[in-house]
Write a protein that holds these residues in place. Structure first.
Motif, PDB file in Angstrom:
ATOM      1  N   THR A  39     -10.418  36.127   1.937  1.00 52.96           N
ATOM      2  CA  THR A  39     -11.678  35.810   1.278  1.00 52.96           C
ATOM      3  C   THR A  39     -11.866  34.288   1.203  1.00 52.96           C
ATOM      4  OG1 THR A  39     -11.462  37.776  -0.101  1.00 52.96           O
ATOM      5  CG2 THR A  39     -13.042  36.124  -0.813  1.00 52.96           C
ATOM      6  N   LYS A  40     -13.076  33.839   1.391  1.00 50.71           N
ATOM      7  CA  LYS A  40     -13.360  32.406   1.299  1.00 50.71           C
ATOM      8  C   LYS A  40     -13.105  31.910  -0.116  1.00 50.71           C
ATOM      9  CE  LYS A  40     -16.994  28.977   2.094  1.00 50.71           C
ATOM     10  NZ  LYS A  40     -18.424  28.771   2.487  1.00 50.71           N
ATOM     11  N   LYS A  41     -12.363  30.822  -0.226  1.00 49.66           N
ATOM     12  CA  LYS A  41     -12.045  30.267  -1.536  1.00 49.66           C
ATOM     13  C   LYS A  41     -13.278  29.629  -2.168  1.00 49.66           C
ATOM     14  CE  LYS A  41      -7.137  29.296  -0.733  1.00 49.66           C
ATOM     15  NZ  LYS A  41      -6.085  28.249  -0.721  1.00 49.66           N
ATOM     16  N   ILE A  42     -13.282  29.611  -3.492  1.00 52.22           N
ATOM     17  CA  ILE A  42     -14.345  28.950  -4.237  1.00 52.22           C
ATOM     18  C   ILE A  42     -13.721  27.964  -5.227  1.00 52.22           C
ATOM     19  CG2 ILE A  42     -15.911  30.918  -4.012  1.00 52.22           C
ATOM     20  CD1 ILE A  42     -15.293  31.627  -6.922  1.00 52.22           C
ATOM     21  N   LYS A  43     -14.543  27.127  -5.779  1.00 49.30           N
ATOM     22  CA  LYS A  43     -14.074  26.080  -6.696  1.00 49.30           C
ATOM     23  C   LYS A  43     -14.132  26.567  -8.135  1.00 49.30           C
ATOM     24  CE  LYS A  43     -15.552  21.445  -8.106  1.00 49.30           C
ATOM     25  NZ  LYS A  43     -16.640  20.477  -7.923  1.00 49.30           N
ATOM     26  N   PHE A  44     -13.005  26.379  -8.852  1.00 50.41           N
ATOM     27  CA  PHE A  44     -12.919  26.774 -10.259  1.00 50.41           C
ATOM     28  C   PHE A  44     -12.719  25.539 -11.138  1.00 50.41           C
ATOM     29  CE2 PHE A  44     -11.568  30.666  -8.097  1.00 50.41           C
ATOM     30  CZ  PHE A  44     -12.262  31.637  -8.801  1.00 50.41           C
ATOM     31  N   ALA A  45     -13.296  25.581 -12.325  1.00 52.84           N
ATOM     32  CA  ALA A  45     -13.015  24.597 -13.373  1.00 52.84           C
ATOM     33  C   ALA A  45     -12.031  25.242 -14.335  1.00 52.84           C
ATOM     34  CB  ALA A  45     -14.301  24.211 -14.096  1.00 52.84           C
ATOM     35  N   ILE A  46     -10.884  24.581 -14.574  1.00 55.51           N
ATOM     36  CA  ILE A  46      -9.781  25.184 -15.319  1.00 55.51           C
ATOM     37  C   ILE A  46      -9.386  24.254 -16.457  1.00 55.51           C
ATOM     38  CG2 ILE A  46      -7.477  26.208 -15.095  1.00 55.51           C
ATOM     39  CD1 ILE A  46      -7.989  26.248 -12.025  1.00 55.51           C
ATOM     40  N   GLN A  47      -9.166  24.822 -17.660  1.00 51.52           N
ATOM     41  CA  GLN A  47      -8.835  23.982 -18.807  1.00 51.52           C
ATOM     42  C   GLN A  47      -8.035  24.762 -19.846  1.00 51.52           C
ATOM     43  OE1 GLN A  47     -13.352  24.654 -20.410  1.00 51.52           O
ATOM     44  NE2 GLN A  47     -12.386  22.749 -20.987  1.00 51.52           N
ATOM     45  N   THR A  48      -7.503  24.027 -20.811  1.00 56.22           N
ATOM     46  CA  THR A  48      -6.788  24.644 -21.918  1.00 56.22           C
ATOM     47  C   THR A  48      -7.770  25.417 -22.797  1.00 56.22           C
ATOM     48  OG1 THR A  48      -5.240  22.779 -21.933  1.00 56.22           O
ATOM     49  CG2 THR A  48      -5.234  24.224 -23.864  1.00 56.22           C
ATOM     50  N   GLU A  49      -7.411  26.619 -23.156  1.00 60.44           N
ATOM     51  CA  GLU A  49      -8.284  27.441 -23.988  1.00 60.44           C
ATOM     52  C   GLU A  49      -8.446  26.819 -25.377  1.00 60.44           C
ATOM     53  OE1 GLU A  49      -8.757  32.144 -25.258  1.00 60.44           O
ATOM     54  OE2 GLU A  49      -6.796  31.371 -24.662  1.00 60.44           O
ATOM     55  N   GLY A  50      -9.691  26.723 -25.843  1.00 56.86           N
ATOM     56  CA  GLY A  50      -9.965  26.249 -27.189  1.00 56.86           C
ATOM     57  C   GLY A  50      -9.799  24.763 -27.412  1.00 56.86           C
TER      58      GLY A  50
ATOM     59  N   ILE B  67      -2.042  12.677 -18.386  1.00 60.30           N
ATOM     60  CA  ILE B  67      -3.405  12.406 -17.938  1.00 60.30           C
ATOM     61  C   ILE B  67      -4.351  13.303 -18.727  1.00 60.30           C
ATOM     62  CG2 ILE B  67      -4.979  12.316 -15.965  1.00 60.30           C
ATOM     63  CD1 ILE B  67      -1.236  12.588 -15.361  1.00 60.30           C
ATOM     64  N   PRO B  68      -5.144  12.736 -19.645  1.00 63.23           N
ATOM     65  CA  PRO B  68      -6.098  13.551 -20.409  1.00 63.23           C
ATOM     66  C   PRO B  68      -7.364  13.786 -19.585  1.00 63.23           C
ATOM     67  CG  PRO B  68      -6.161  11.284 -21.177  1.00 63.23           C
ATOM     68  CD  PRO B  68      -5.139  11.327 -20.081  1.00 63.23           C
ATOM     69  N   ALA B  69      -7.765  15.037 -19.463  1.00 62.54           N
ATOM     70  CA  ALA B  69      -8.964  15.374 -18.693  1.00 62.54           C
ATOM     71  C   ALA B  69      -9.725  16.476 -19.411  1.00 62.54           C
ATOM     72  CB  ALA B  69      -8.584  15.817 -17.281  1.00 62.54           C
ATOM     73  N   SER B  70     -10.998  16.557 -19.159  1.00 60.70           N
ATOM     74  CA  SER B  70     -11.780  17.645 -19.737  1.00 60.70           C
ATOM     75  C   SER B  70     -11.374  18.969 -19.103  1.00 60.70           C
ATOM     76  CB  SER B  70     -13.274  17.388 -19.529  1.00 60.70           C
ATOM     77  OG  SER B  70     -13.651  16.165 -20.138  1.00 60.70           O
ATOM     78  N   TRP B  71     -11.162  18.939 -17.807  1.00 56.03           N
ATOM     79  CA  TRP B  71     -10.628  20.087 -17.070  1.00 56.03           C
ATOM     80  C   TRP B  71     -10.210  19.610 -15.689  1.00 56.03           C
ATOM     81  CZ3 TRP B  71     -15.914  20.294 -18.646  1.00 56.03           C
ATOM     82  CH2 TRP B  71     -16.856  20.047 -17.655  1.00 56.03           C
ATOM     83  N   TYR B  72      -9.578  20.485 -14.933  1.00 55.05           N
ATOM     84  CA  TYR B  72      -9.280  20.153 -13.546  1.00 55.05           C
ATOM     85  C   TYR B  72      -9.918  21.198 -12.647  1.00 55.05           C
ATOM     86  CZ  TYR B  72      -5.555  23.735 -13.119  1.00 55.05           C
ATOM     87  OH  TYR B  72      -4.849  24.917 -13.058  1.00 55.05           O
ATOM     88  N   TYR B  73     -10.116  20.811 -11.389  1.00 53.42           N
ATOM     89  CA  TYR B  73     -10.711  21.707 -10.411  1.00 53.42           C
ATOM     90  C   TYR B  73      -9.641  22.188  -9.427  1.00 53.42           C
ATOM     91  CZ  TYR B  73     -15.332  19.767 -11.689  1.00 53.42           C
ATOM     92  OH  TYR B  73     -16.479  19.366 -12.354  1.00 53.42           O
ATOM     93  N   GLU B  74      -9.779  23.414  -9.008  1.00 51.69           N
ATOM     94  CA  GLU B  74      -8.897  23.938  -7.966  1.00 51.69           C
ATOM     95  C   GLU B  74      -9.690  24.927  -7.130  1.00 51.69           C
ATOM     96  OE1 GLU B  74      -6.500  23.402  -5.823  1.00 51.69           O
ATOM     97  OE2 GLU B  74      -5.037  23.158  -7.447  1.00 51.69           O
ATOM     98  N   TRP B  75      -9.353  24.996  -5.869  1.00 50.44           N
ATOM     99  CA  TRP B  75      -9.954  25.982  -4.981  1.00 50.44           C
ATOM    100  C   TRP B  75      -9.080  27.228  -4.981  1.00 50.44           C
ATOM    101  CZ3 TRP B  75     -14.660  25.445  -2.658  1.00 50.44           C
ATOM    102  CH2 TRP B  75     -15.229  24.164  -2.706  1.00 50.44           C
TER     103      TRP B  75
END
Length: 226
Positions: free
Chosen positions: A126-137, A100-108
């Motif tokens: 601690t209350k979780k927050i939303k992160f945008a995560i992707q392959t470096e470069g 699945i090709p994606a620009s990034w994925y989100y995780e809490w």
């Protein structure tokens, strides 16, 4: 987990899929949009790389999440540690793998602070927050998955699930699990029906970067992780 597809990076692919009569019928049968860009959630249709009938890599529309009669929500994640042994996943693990090709994925996940002196208990509270995560470069993050065909409204619909592993690298600081992410050079070997998935798993990428993401514009569907 949810995915993000930036239309400028995959415009050609998205346009091609939207023109497919198969994709249009699938959209109608499932009652799902063929937009396939922006934020994607479980049960949405996404562009997926898989082998065609000649064994060559091609792009297909697939719905996110295997369904099971005992479950009320789609099974969107599959643990790579048990994919070759659990009956639900075993056949797809050996014969039907996809990317699945994606620009990034989100995780809490848990926020990270410099000079953090909190205890583990305090950190976990601690209350979780939303992160945008992707392959470096890389503009595209290639996520390994499994797929199968299911009958929905009289149509054989391709459904995919994302493989997950223990978090590695910096992702461990915010979450215990992460998708199995592949290098572009390993995609073809991964989707080959006669390939050895275990060998490719060992080459999974760990050079992952993340940042705090913007808020969701719509509530994500509930989903089940197995």
């Amino acid at each position: 987990m949810s995915l993000r597809i930036e239309p400028r990076e995959m415009a050609e692919v998205l346009i091609k899929i939207r023109k497919m009569s198969f994709a249009q019928e699938m959209s109608l049968k499932l009652g799902k949009s063929l937009l396939m860009s922006g934020d994607l959630y479980p049960a949405d249709i996404a562009p997926v790389l898989a082998p065609n009938k000649y064994g060559n890599m091609a792009i297909f529309p697939m719905a996110w999440g295997f369904t099971h009669q005992a479950m009320s929500k789609p099974l969107v994640n599959c643990r790579v540690e048990t994919a070759d042994s659990k009956p639900l996943w075993r056949d797809s693990w050996y014969r039907r793998r996809c990317v699945i090709p994606a620009s990034w994925y989100y995780e809490w996940g848990y926020p990270i602070y410099e000079d953090d002196s909190r205890s583990i208990v305090e950190h976990r509270n601690t209350k979780k927050i939303k992160f945008a995560i992707q392959t470096e470069g890389s503009e595209i993050t290639y996520i390994a998955g499994l797929y199968r065909y299911e009958e929905h409204s009289g149509m054989q619909v391709p459904m995919f699930s994302i493989l997950t592993r223990e978090a590695a690298g910096t992702v461990r600081d915010i979450h215990g699990r992460m998708p199995l992410i592949l290098d572009k050079e390993n995609i073809l070997d991964w989707i080959r029906p006669d390939g050895d998935p275990s060998t490719i798993v060992e080459k999974a990428l760990t050079n992952i970067v993340f940042e705090k993401a913007v808020e969701y514009h719509r509530s994500p569907n509930e989903f089940i992780t197995m």
